[in-house]
Scaffold this motif. Structure first.
Motif, PDB file in Angstrom:
ATOM      1  N   LEU A 186      -2.252   7.056  -5.708  1.00  0.00           N
ATOM      2  CA  LEU A 186      -3.100   7.360  -4.563  1.00  0.00           C
ATOM      3  C   LEU A 186      -3.222   8.867  -4.389  1.00  0.00           C
ATOM      4  O   LEU A 186      -2.244   9.598  -4.525  1.00  0.00           O
ATOM      5  CB  LEU A 186      -2.491   6.749  -3.294  1.00  0.00           C
ATOM      6  N   LEU A 205      -4.153  11.675  -1.557  1.00  0.00           N
ATOM      7  CA  LEU A 205      -4.367  11.964  -0.140  1.00  0.00           C
ATOM      8  C   LEU A 205      -4.971  13.358  -0.014  1.00  0.00           C
ATOM      9  O   LEU A 205      -4.334  14.358  -0.330  1.00  0.00           O
ATOM     10  CB  LEU A 205      -3.043  11.901   0.632  1.00  0.00           C
ATOM     11  N   ILE A 208       1.918   9.227  -5.604  1.00  0.00           N
ATOM     12  CA  ILE A 208       1.016   9.783  -4.590  1.00  0.00           C
ATOM     13  C   ILE A 208       0.863  11.271  -4.870  1.00  0.00           C
ATOM     14  O   ILE A 208       1.851  11.985  -5.076  1.00  0.00           O
ATOM     15  CB  ILE A 208       1.559   9.586  -3.161  1.00  0.00           C
ATOM     16  N   SER A 225      -1.091  -2.650   0.509  1.00  0.00           N
ATOM     17  CA  SER A 225      -2.266  -3.160  -0.219  1.00  0.00           C
ATOM     18  C   SER A 225      -2.191  -2.959  -1.730  1.00  0.00           C
ATOM     19  O   SER A 225      -2.937  -3.595  -2.474  1.00  0.00           O
ATOM     20  CB  SER A 225      -3.532  -2.474   0.301  1.00  0.00           C
ATOM     21  N   THR A 226      -1.277  -2.093  -2.173  1.00  0.00           N
ATOM     22  CA  THR A 226      -1.197  -1.757  -3.605  1.00  0.00           C
ATOM     23  C   THR A 226       0.245  -1.930  -4.073  1.00  0.00           C
ATOM     24  O   THR A 226       1.026  -0.974  -4.108  1.00  0.00           O
ATOM     25  CB  THR A 226      -1.667  -0.302  -3.853  1.00  0.00           C
ATOM     26  N   SER A 241      -0.394   2.311 -10.128  1.00  0.00           N
ATOM     27  CA  SER A 241      -1.507   2.960  -9.442  1.00  0.00           C
ATOM     28  C   SER A 241      -1.047   4.236  -8.750  1.00  0.00           C
ATOM     29  O   SER A 241       0.113   4.365  -8.345  1.00  0.00           O
ATOM     30  CB  SER A 241      -2.116   2.012  -8.401  1.00  0.00           C
ATOM     31  N   ALA A 269      -5.842   4.738  -7.343  1.00  0.00           N
ATOM     32  CA  ALA A 269      -5.952   3.883  -6.162  1.00  0.00           C
ATOM     33  C   ALA A 269      -6.933   4.497  -5.166  1.00  0.00           C
ATOM     34  O   ALA A 269      -7.017   4.053  -4.020  1.00  0.00           O
ATOM     35  CB  ALA A 269      -4.586   3.704  -5.518  1.00  0.00           C
ATOM     36  N   LYS A 274      -1.674   6.319   6.149  1.00  0.00           N
ATOM     37  CA  LYS A 274      -2.367   5.958   4.907  1.00  0.00           C
ATOM     38  C   LYS A 274      -1.370   5.462   3.862  1.00  0.00           C
ATOM     39  O   LYS A 274      -1.641   4.521   3.107  1.00  0.00           O
ATOM     40  CB  LYS A 274      -3.120   7.165   4.351  1.00  0.00           C
ATOM     41  N   VAL A 275      -0.197   6.094   3.811  1.00  0.00           N
ATOM     42  CA  VAL A 275       0.837   5.675   2.862  1.00  0.00           C
ATOM     43  C   VAL A 275       1.345   4.281   3.216  1.00  0.00           C
ATOM     44  O   VAL A 275       1.514   3.424   2.341  1.00  0.00           O
ATOM     45  CB  VAL A 275       1.994   6.691   2.833  1.00  0.00           C
ATOM     46  N   ALA A 291      -1.233   1.839   2.109  1.00  0.00           N
ATOM     47  CA  ALA A 291      -1.328   1.752   0.647  1.00  0.00           C
ATOM     48  C   ALA A 291      -0.168   0.968   0.054  1.00  0.00           C
ATOM     49  O   ALA A 291      -0.339   0.199  -0.902  1.00  0.00           O
ATOM     50  CB  ALA A 291      -1.368   3.154   0.040  1.00  0.00           C
ATOM     51  N   GLN A 295      -8.175   9.188  -0.258  1.00  0.00           N
ATOM     52  CA  GLN A 295      -8.312   8.945   1.173  1.00  0.00           C
ATOM     53  C   GLN A 295      -8.115  10.259   1.921  1.00  0.00           C
ATOM     54  O   GLN A 295      -7.302  11.097   1.524  1.00  0.00           O
ATOM     55  CB  GLN A 295      -7.294   7.906   1.648  1.00  0.00           C
ATOM     56  N   LEU A 309       1.915   0.525  -6.625  1.00  0.00           N
ATOM     57  CA  LEU A 309       1.806   1.965  -6.343  1.00  0.00           C
ATOM     58  C   LEU A 309       2.995   2.700  -6.953  1.00  0.00           C
ATOM     59  O   LEU A 309       4.151   2.431  -6.614  1.00  0.00           O
ATOM     60  CB  LEU A 309       1.751   2.209  -4.837  1.00  0.00           C
TER      61      LEU A 309
END
Length: 329
Positions: free
Chosen positions: A169, A171, A229, A222-223, A167, A200, A215-216, A219, A203, A226
Motif C-alpha cells: 500500500l 499512503l 506500506i 481488506s488486504t 501486496s 494495493a 487507512k492502515v 487496509a 490512498q 499486505l
C-alpha cells in the motif's frame, strides 16, 4: 505635510512587517523606492508547515548560508500543510516584500496567484522542496529527485521482502502536492519490476497522521496479504506506524517512510520502521539561499537543482547519521 505623512505610513508598514516576522532589520529605505528593492538584504522563507523536522533542518541550512553571505533571513510557516494558511503568510508580505522569497508551495496550482503577486512587487522567487506547475514564476527550484526517491523506496521494499509475495500500500498526502505525488508514482512504477509484489493502490491522508492510521487499519482488514506500506512523508509514516502498532502488526508488515525525523529514527531503532528514505533538507535550504543571492546579484542561476537521497535501514543507520533531521538549529 503630505511628504511627512507618506514617510510615516511607510515606516509604520515596515514596523508591522517586522513585528510579523518576529524580529530583525527591515533594510535600508532609499528615497523614492519601494517593494523588494527596499529590502535588498532581506530574504524570507515560507516552508510547508511549522515544527516539522524536515523544514526545521531546511531552515537551519538556509539561515547559516544567509548569515555567511551577509543577508538576513526570516522564517514563517503555516500551522498545517495547507494552501489557504500559506497564502495568508504570503499575502502578509504586503507592499513591503523581501528581496527574495524562498517558498515550498503547498499546492502546485493554488499557490500560483499569491506567489505571482509577490514576484510582481519585485521579489525573486526560489522554490524549495515543492514547486508550482507554472515554471515561469521561480528563478530556481531546489528539491530532492522525488521520482528517484520513490523508486529507491520500492527497491528497498523488494530487498526487505526477500522474495516473499504480497501486496503493498502507498499512503500519499494530498492530491496536488508535487513532491509526494511524484514519490508515489516513482514507487508504483518501480514496483512493477518485482513480480512478487503487487500494488494495493495509493490512498491520500490529507497529511494527517490519524487519517493515515485509519487507512492502515482498513487496509489490514481488506488486504490479508499486505506485506508492506510506503508512506510518502513524515506525517503519513508516523500515522502508519500508529496503525500497525494498534493492530499488533509491527514488524509483520514492512513500513518504509520518507524522511528521517527524530521520531522516525527512533521508530527505526525500535523496529516500527524497516526503512527510511532520507533527504538532505539542510542542503536544500543552503542551495536555495545561494540561488536567491545569485539572482539578486545578477550572477548565473541554475533553474533546477536536486539534493541527494539515502536509503537507511537499521543495519546502516549509524553510517548515515549525518542525514538525520533536526528539531532545532
Amino acid at each position: 505635510m503630505k511628504k511627512t505623512l507618506l514617510l510615516t505610513g511607510a515606516a509604520l508598514s515596515a514596523a508591522l512587517l517586522l513585528t510579523a516576522c518576529g524580529g530583525g532589520t527591515v533594510g535600508e529605505t532609499p528615497s523614492g523606492d519601494s517593494g523588494a528593492k527596499t529590502n535588498n538584504k532581506k530574504l524570507s522563507l515560507i516552508p510547508g508547515v511549522q515544527a516539522e523536522p524536515f523544514y526545521i533542518s531546511m531552515q537551519c541550512g538556509a539561515e547559516a548560508e544567509a548569515k555567511k553571505a551577509g543577508y538576513e533571513l526570516t522564517t514563517q510557516a503555516p500551522q498545517k500543510f495547507d494552501a489557504a494558511m500559506q497564502t495568508q503568510l504570503v499575502n502578509a508580505l504586503g507592499s513591503n516584500p523581501p528581496a527574495a522569497l524562498l517558498i515550498a508551495p503547498t499546492d502546485a496550482q493554488a499557490m500560483l496567484a499569491p506567489i505571482q503577486q509577490v514576484k510582481n512587487r519585485g521579489s525573486k522567487i526560489i522554490e524549495v522542496d515543492t514547486a508550482l506547475k507554472d515554471t515561469s514564476v521561480a528563478e530556481s527550484s531546489i528539491s530532492s529527485d522525488n521520482a528517484e526517491g520513490g523508486k529507491l523506496a520500492a527497491k528497498t521494499m523488494a530487498e526487505l521482502a526477500a522474495g516473499k509475495t504480497g501486496s503493498v500500500l502507498v499512503l500519499d498526502t494530498i492530491a496536488g502536492t508535487s513532491t509526494t505525488n511524484t514519490r508515489a508514482k516513482g514507487f508504483e512504477d518501480e514496483l512493477k519490476n518485482y513480480p512478487n509484489l503487487k500494488s494495493a493502490g495509493v490512498q491520500f491522508t490529507q497529511n494527517e497522521p490519524d487519517q493515515a492510521a485509519s487507512k492502515v487499519t482498513a487496509a489490514l482488514a481488506s488486504t490479508p496479504d499486505l506485506i508492506g506500506i510506503f508512506a510518502t512523508n513524515l506525517n503519513t509514516g508516523e500515522g502508519a506506524a500508529t496503525g500497525l502498532r494498534n493492530a499488533g502488526k509491527i514488524g509483520a508488515v514492512n513500513l518504509i517512510g520518507f524522511d528521517a525525523s527524530p521520531s522516525e529514527i527512533e521508530g527505526l531503532k525500535k523496529g516500527e520502521y524497516q526503512g527510511l528514505i532520507a533527504q538532505d533538507p539542510a542542503a536544500i535550504g543552503q542551495q536555495g539561499v545561494q540561488q536567491a543571492i545569485a539572482a539578486l546579484e545578477g550572477k548565473p542561476v541554475t533553474r533546477n537543482l536536486t539534493a541527494s537521497l539515502h536509503s537507511i535501514t537499521k543495519a546502516n543507520m549509524d553510517a548515515n547519521a549525518q542525514y538525520f533531521y533536526k528539531q532545532s538549529c
